[in-house]
Design a protein around this motif. Structure first.
Motif: not given
Length: 361
Positions: A76-86, A126-140
């Protein structure tokens, strides 16, 4: 032992990490010395193709309110310093540090794979989550549009979707989200961590500003799209005092739901976040880290279901009370949106027609 402040690498403009720590699965590590130079302040984003043959991931965690998710991007290009998905980047042989935010794997066939899965007789709506890990609207996403193309498939199928993002870019897709809302098939959550723009720029360098996220809430609410706020993550000793202000601002913008999640620091994220803290807020670093240990039974992280999203102990209870009071004051109910699968219809398995075309014959 953690390095001293004087040993730490300089911050990199537009990045939450300042280096690539060793991958926990690999015996060797390669350190790019140029990243430690002030003259090399902006490692360029590298886009890599991920040719996965499936697109829907399954989840069995009792802490999460969904079973299936859709991730067009890895990293994820958003780059959050704390991101649990790293740490998920380590499964790819990469680092949870700069690699996670500068070497992004994209799934160019994500919309087609989603279409195949939803068209299969085996698919249970069923409900799909977009996204479960990284941000679907990140800069790319601005250039590649993979999230929008996946939403087009979901609109055609009328399959419910939950979206979590830190980006105003979600408003680009109001036309699609409004169509899903006609069938009670969408909810959007904007994550707001802080109202302090200076802190936000350091901590979430490529995310929308807090004001833009609140504007996105307002625009979605005005369009009749169910929208809420995630006060997440709550960082003890750094952002916890902002909970009432964030809830008030989100409610004023039209948020109909509010939740909070305590900071999580799994695997190498603990070291990366400590490095970030000591570079940017050395005067508060020990207070924040000690509060985290109070929440996690003496450690910086505990993965126990039922506790990892909230923590435990007196401080965790204090944060819970503060949030509950703020939510009650501004009339936000502690509820989930009730998304419907009633209107689901399998999408066409062949080429996609116009977005709102009705099938013929």
């Amino acid at each position: 032992m953690s390095p001293t402040v004087t040993d730490r690498r300089p911050s990199i403009r537009g990045r939450g990490s300042a280096h690539n720590p060793k991958n926990r699965f690999l015996p060797l590590a390669v350190e790019r010395e140029a990243w430690t130079l002030a003259s090399d302040t902006d490692p360029k984003t590298e886009v890599l193709e991920d040719r996965s043959r499936s697109i829907i991931s399954r989840n069995d965690s009792p802490d999460l309110g969904f079973d299936a998710s859709l991730n067009p991007y890895r990293g994820c290009e958003t780059g959050c310093a704390y991101c649990y998905a790293r740490p998920t980047h380590e499964y790819l042989g990469l680092s949870a540090g700069l690699d996670f935010e500068s070497r992004i794997l994209v799934k160019p066939e994500a919309p087609e794979l989603l279409r195949q899965e939803l068209a299969s007789p085996r698919w249970k709506p069923q409900v799909l989550v977009l996204s479960g890990v990284t941000d679907p609207y990140q800069p790319l996403e601005r250039r590649l549009g993979l999230t929008r193309r996946c939403l087009e498939v979901l609109v055609e199928a009328r399959n419910p979707v939950g979206i979590v993002t830190k980006h105003h870019r979600v408003t680009r897709d109001i036309d699609l989200l409004r169509e899903l809302a006609r069938y009670d098939a969408v909810q959007v959550q904007l994550s707001v961590t802080t109202m302090d723009r200076s802190l936000q720029r350091k901590m979430e360098p490529r995310a929308s500003t807090p004001e833009r996220r609140l504007e996105a809430i307002a625009r979605l609410a005005e369009a009749g799209i169910p929208v809420g706020v995630n006060v997440a993550p709550v960082i003890p000793g750094l952002t916890d005092h902002e909970i009432p202000a964030i809830v008030e601002a989100a409610a004023g913008a039209g948020a109909g739901r509010a939740i909070y999640i305590m900071l999580r620091l799994p695997h190498g994220v603990a070291g990366l976040f400590e490095d970030w803290l000591r570079r940017h807020y050395p005067d508060r670093a020990d207070k924040v880290l000690n509060r985290m240990r109070d929440l996690r039974g003496g450690s910086l992280y505990a993965s126990t279901f039922g506790e990892r999203m909230r923590g435990r102990g007196p401080f965790a209870q204090q944060v819970q009370r503060l949030f509950d009071l703020a939510r009650a004051k501004h009339g936000i109910e502690p509820r989930d949106y009730d998304l419907s699968t009633e209107h689901f219809r399998p999408p066409r398995a062949g080429p996609q027609l116009g977005l709102f075309d009705e099938p013929t014959g």
